[in-house]
Enzyme design. Sequence first.
Site, PDB file in Angstrom:
ATOM      1  N   HIS A 178       0.849  -1.183   0.000  1.00  0.00           N
ATOM      2  CA  HIS A 178       0.000   0.000   0.000  1.00  0.00           C
ATOM      3  C   HIS A 178       0.886   1.234   0.000  1.00  0.00           C
ATOM      4  CE1 HIS A 178      -3.071   2.928   1.280  1.00  0.00           C
ATOM      5  NE2 HIS A 178      -3.943   2.072   0.818  1.00  0.00           N
ATOM      6  N   ASP A 230      -8.008  -4.419  -0.801  1.00  0.00           N
ATOM      7  CA  ASP A 230      -8.471  -4.776  -2.142  1.00  0.00           C
ATOM      8  C   ASP A 230      -8.315  -6.267  -2.428  1.00  0.00           C
ATOM      9  OD1 ASP A 230      -8.917  -2.000  -2.836  1.00  0.00           O
ATOM     10  OD2 ASP A 230      -6.750  -1.815  -2.896  1.00  0.00           O
TER      11      ASP A 230
END
Length: 430
Positions: free
Chosen positions: A306, A364
Amino acid sequence: MSSNSSTLNVEDRSVELPVKHGTIGPSVIDISKLYGQTGAFTYDPGFTSTASCESKITYIDGDAGVLLYRGYPIEQLAEHGDFLETCYLLLYGELPTAAQKADFDYRVTRHTMVHEQMNRFFMGFRRDAHPMAIMVACVGALSAFYHDSTDISDPQQRMIASMRMIAKMPTLAAMAYKYSIGQPFVYPQNDLDYTSNFLRMCFAVPCEEYKVNPVLSRALDRIFILHADHEQNASTSTVRLAGSSGANPFACIAAGIACLWGPAHGGANEAALKMLEEIGTPDRIPQYIAKAKDKNDPFRLMGFGHRVYKNYDPRARIMQKTTHEVLNELGIKDDPLLDVAVELEQIALKDEYFLEKKLYPNIDFYSGITLKAMGFPTSMFTVLFALARTVGWIAQWSEMIEDPSQRIGRPRQLYIGSPKRDYVTVAQRG
């Protein structure tokens, strides 16, 4: 907020710059007067080392894997609260009392219908239009239908616009979905909670009764909580930048939706799902991990790592549990995508390559599987993200409007083009 100073040497000049300290998190050096004192700007592509504002809304510690909404850990809110409670918290700064929550829920529920003329607005799109294209247009068009709440200097109008967007976004999102599959629009139903109402608007048809599955409703509500805000990300910064010009709130949120549409931002869960489908079965994972490690191979593992989190994404832990709850409820015991996801996660948490680069699974990684199991096509994933993030955008926009130090956004540049030169006529150019 306390402050002291830091010394910066710029060529032959030395300047004292204030250092500001937040409640928690890293300190910042205030460079707002740097140009006036030195004639120099700072250079920070992507603004990754620049604080663009002061905010009381969301705090992220990427190294420790911490996400707080108004000081409350995301894990506690997702486990014990609901989405509208989270909306109230983000907007007003405190969790609501029972009376405040009942009033807030009531007001949102009774703002869910959109103007009937908007039905005709939808008919102007091609039947195969991407739902996000429809959302950008329709949310921007709200200012044409609700121009009685576009005066940003009026706190009452700002509140009404905020409530309207939180309430109408699920209706518009469901309409975009229904239009894309050729089914009639389903009107909202006031006796349902926010997320159950949305599921019904998406999946009910006029010819039969639709009953909302409470497990799926709770799971989607939790997904909304996890996506409600995420500090100064690209789309939130877009909303603030658009708002800094004095643009109406509907236009600002439409700008945020447009930014979110990018695959590096809101489209990441769709990309993660496509990657899992490409891998196909757990026995093919080793070859794809080898491809990911090969610097000469263009393949990239999606759903890992991330921009902010250098540790395990705290939302991913909640999302993993939610995914299993949904698949169990739907009787999906041997989902090949989940088998690949679980195996890939286990390898990633032990493989030195992943550990060294801190490529932990992010939200995700699991959300795409969950939404697919619920029946949403991949084209709707980013729409659901936009629906959830709307409250964060509005809270950030409201905070910006009320900030007395707010100025129109104007990033600087390092010019590397041609120096000044004189115009030459066509005949003289050879």
